[in-house]
Design a protein around this motif. Structure first.
Motif, PDB file in Angstrom:
ATOM      1  N   THR A  33       0.848  -1.183   0.000  1.00 55.27           N
ATOM      2  CA  THR A  33       0.000   0.000   0.000  1.00 55.27           C
ATOM      3  C   THR A  33       0.888   1.239   0.000  1.00 55.27           C
ATOM      4  OG1 THR A  33      -1.801  -1.119   1.161  1.00 55.27           O
ATOM      5  CG2 THR A  33      -1.712   1.287   1.323  1.00 55.27           C
ATOM      6  N   MET A  34       0.566   2.172  -0.890  1.00 51.14           N
ATOM      7  CA  MET A  34       1.347   3.402  -1.026  1.00 51.14           C
ATOM      8  C   MET A  34       0.501   4.599  -0.629  1.00 51.14           C
ATOM      9  SD  MET A  34       4.258   2.305  -2.056  1.00 51.14           S
ATOM     10  CE  MET A  34       5.046   3.873  -2.451  1.00 51.14           C
ATOM     11  N   ALA A  35       1.172   5.657  -0.233  1.00 53.96           N
ATOM     12  CA  ALA A  35       0.446   6.853   0.203  1.00 53.96           C
ATOM     13  C   ALA A  35       1.166   8.115  -0.241  1.00 53.96           C
ATOM     14  CB  ALA A  35       0.311   6.857   1.721  1.00 53.96           C
ATOM     15  N   TRP A  36       0.383   9.157  -0.447  1.00 57.48           N
ATOM     16  CA  TRP A  36       0.900  10.502  -0.649  1.00 57.48           C
ATOM     17  C   TRP A  36       0.662  11.300   0.632  1.00 57.48           C
ATOM     18  CZ3 TRP A  36       3.856  12.404  -4.449  1.00 57.48           C
ATOM     19  CH2 TRP A  36       3.912  11.712  -5.661  1.00 57.48           C
ATOM     20  N   TYR A  37       1.658  12.090   0.992  1.00 53.18           N
ATOM     21  CA  TYR A  37       1.594  12.967   2.140  1.00 53.18           C
ATOM     22  C   TYR A  37       1.976  14.369   1.678  1.00 53.18           C
ATOM     23  CZ  TYR A  37       2.259   8.539   4.704  1.00 53.18           C
ATOM     24  OH  TYR A  37       2.156   7.252   5.175  1.00 53.18           O
ATOM     25  N   ARG A  38       1.707  15.362   2.517  1.00 53.24           N
ATOM     26  CA  ARG A  38       2.198  16.711   2.234  1.00 53.24           C
ATOM     27  C   ARG A  38       2.532  17.411   3.543  1.00 53.24           C
ATOM     28  NH1 ARG A  38      -3.365  19.540  -0.066  1.00 53.24           N
ATOM     29  NH2 ARG A  38      -4.502  19.649   1.919  1.00 53.24           N
ATOM     30  N   GLN A  39       3.441  18.351   3.425  1.00 53.84           N
ATOM     31  CA  GLN A  39       3.837  19.131   4.596  1.00 53.84           C
ATOM     32  C   GLN A  39       4.007  20.584   4.190  1.00 53.84           C
ATOM     33  OE1 GLN A  39       7.337  17.732   6.705  1.00 53.84           O
ATOM     34  NE2 GLN A  39       6.682  18.777   8.573  1.00 53.84           N
ATOM     35  N   GLU A  46       0.941  15.594   6.699  1.00 57.28           N
ATOM     36  CA  GLU A  46      -0.405  15.018   6.741  1.00 57.28           C
ATOM     37  C   GLU A  46      -0.615  14.045   5.590  1.00 57.28           C
ATOM     38  OE1 GLU A  46      -3.665  17.710   6.099  1.00 57.28           O
ATOM     39  OE2 GLU A  46      -2.653  18.774   4.481  1.00 57.28           O
ATOM     40  N   LEU A  47      -1.449  13.064   5.853  1.00 58.42           N
ATOM     41  CA  LEU A  47      -1.778  12.056   4.859  1.00 58.42           C
ATOM     42  C   LEU A  47      -2.795  12.629   3.877  1.00 58.42           C
ATOM     43  CD1 LEU A  47      -1.409   9.047   4.060  1.00 58.42           C
ATOM     44  CD2 LEU A  47      -3.351   8.547   5.556  1.00 58.42           C
ATOM     45  N   VAL A  48      -2.515  12.471   2.597  1.00 55.98           N
ATOM     46  CA  VAL A  48      -3.380  13.026   1.553  1.00 55.98           C
ATOM     47  C   VAL A  48      -4.203  11.945   0.871  1.00 55.98           C
ATOM     48  CG1 VAL A  48      -3.396  14.241  -0.660  1.00 55.98           C
ATOM     49  CG2 VAL A  48      -1.814  14.954   1.144  1.00 55.98           C
ATOM     50  N   ILE A  57      -8.912   2.793  -2.269  1.00 52.00           N
ATOM     51  CA  ILE A  57      -8.382   4.158  -2.240  1.00 52.00           C
ATOM     52  C   ILE A  57      -9.092   4.962  -1.156  1.00 52.00           C
ATOM     53  CG2 ILE A  57      -8.365   6.337  -3.520  1.00 52.00           C
ATOM     54  CD1 ILE A  57      -7.854   4.683  -6.056  1.00 52.00           C
ATOM     55  N   ASN A  58      -8.314   5.806  -0.478  1.00 48.76           N
ATOM     56  CA  ASN A  58      -8.880   6.731   0.498  1.00 48.76           C
ATOM     57  C   ASN A  58      -8.211   8.088   0.353  1.00 48.76           C
ATOM     58  OD1 ASN A  58     -10.806   5.300   2.527  1.00 48.76           O
ATOM     59  ND2 ASN A  58      -9.135   3.853   2.224  1.00 48.76           N
ATOM     60  N   TYR A  59      -8.983   9.128   0.666  1.00 47.49           N
ATOM     61  CA  TYR A  59      -8.486  10.494   0.560  1.00 47.49           C
ATOM     62  C   TYR A  59      -8.749  11.262   1.847  1.00 47.49           C
ATOM     63  CZ  TYR A  59      -8.555   9.598  -4.491  1.00 47.49           C
ATOM     64  OH  TYR A  59      -8.356   9.066  -5.734  1.00 47.49           O
ATOM     65  N   ALA A  60      -7.903  12.249   2.106  1.00 47.08           N
ATOM     66  CA  ALA A  60      -8.204  13.214   3.148  1.00 47.08           C
ATOM     67  C   ALA A  60      -9.424  14.015   2.706  1.00 47.08           C
ATOM     68  CB  ALA A  60      -7.008  14.140   3.361  1.00 47.08           C
ATOM     69  N   ASP A  61     -10.235  14.421   3.667  1.00 51.57           N
ATOM     70  CA  ASP A  61     -11.441  15.168   3.327  1.00 51.57           C
ATOM     71  C   ASP A  61     -11.123  16.436   2.536  1.00 51.57           C
ATOM     72  OD1 ASP A  61     -13.225  14.435   6.441  1.00 51.57           O
ATOM     73  OD2 ASP A  61     -13.035  13.306   4.575  1.00 51.57           O
ATOM     74  N   SER A  62      -9.981  17.024   2.823  1.00 51.66           N
ATOM     75  CA  SER A  62      -9.637  18.299   2.198  1.00 51.66           C
ATOM     76  C   SER A  62      -9.367  18.192   0.701  1.00 51.66           C
ATOM     77  CB  SER A  62      -8.406  18.907   2.886  1.00 51.66           C
ATOM     78  OG  SER A  62      -7.306  18.012   2.812  1.00 51.66           O
ATOM     79  N   SER A  90      -0.660  24.252  -1.230  1.00 56.19           N
ATOM     80  CA  SER A  90       0.781  24.483  -1.339  1.00 56.19           C
ATOM     81  C   SER A  90       1.515  23.755  -0.218  1.00 56.19           C
ATOM     82  CB  SER A  90       1.083  25.985  -1.258  1.00 56.19           C
ATOM     83  OG  SER A  90       0.518  26.672  -2.347  1.00 56.19           O
ATOM     84  N   ALA A  91       2.498  22.955  -0.605  1.00 59.52           N
ATOM     85  CA  ALA A  91       3.240  22.133   0.359  1.00 59.52           C
ATOM     86  C   ALA A  91       4.305  21.356  -0.400  1.00 59.52           C
ATOM     87  CB  ALA A  91       2.308  21.162   1.075  1.00 59.52           C
ATOM     88  N   ILE A  92       5.147  20.687   0.351  1.00 57.88           N
ATOM     89  CA  ILE A  92       6.021  19.676  -0.242  1.00 57.88           C
ATOM     90  C   ILE A  92       5.265  18.353  -0.165  1.00 57.88           C
ATOM     91  CG2 ILE A  92       8.218  18.466  -0.137  1.00 57.88           C
ATOM     92  CD1 ILE A  92       9.391  20.933   1.228  1.00 57.88           C
ATOM     93  N   TYR A  93       5.176  17.679  -1.283  1.00 61.68           N
ATOM     94  CA  TYR A  93       4.445  16.425  -1.368  1.00 61.68           C
ATOM     95  C   TYR A  93       5.433  15.254  -1.392  1.00 61.68           C
ATOM     96  CZ  TYR A  93       0.008  18.767  -2.115  1.00 61.68           C
ATOM     97  OH  TYR A  93      -1.128  19.529  -1.947  1.00 61.68           O
TER      98      TYR A  93
END
Length: 114
Positions: A33-39, A46-48, A57-62, A90-93
């Motif tokens: 399982t892979m995930a994208w995060y951002r800071q 945070e988990l995206v 698949i799951n997503y952050a509400d935002s 805007s963040a580093i992903y």
């Protein structure tokens, strides 16, 4: 060694789109399982989005309804299609394995101007 390398970030106006890519190596990609995060500056990572080996698949509400995560097991690559971008995106992903994460990569900078 296990590595992840992100790419595809950039500067875009609000409402625009970007497609991020992440190539993973050193592990059997297809069963992980892979995930994208951002800071964002001054904030915690945070988990995206999450995409499981079986396709769940799951997503952050935002980001629901705006971002789409996908994977290509033949290329050991996970993607994040980002549409209708907002300045608050805007963040580093970063991407990573959910289980036994690799060392964090450099990430890819996304900047959304208003």
């Amino acid at each position: 060694q296990v590595h992840v390398v992100e790419s595809g970030g950039g500067l875009v106006q609000a409402g625009g789109s970007l497609r991020l890519s992440c190539v993973a190596s050193g592990r059997n990609f297809s069963i992980n399982t892979m995930a994208w995060y951002r800071q964002a500056p001054g904030k915690q990572r945070e988990l995206v989005a999450v995409v499981a080996s079986g396709g769940d698949i799951n997503y952050a509400d935002s980001v629901k309804g705006r971002f789409t995560v996908s994977r290509d097991n033949a290329k050991n690559t996970v993607y994040l299609q980002m549409n209708s971008l907002k300045p608050e995106d805007s963040a580093i992903y970063y991407c990573n394995y959910i289980l036994f994460p690799a060392d964090w990569g450099q990430g890819t900078q996304v900047t959304v101007s208003s």
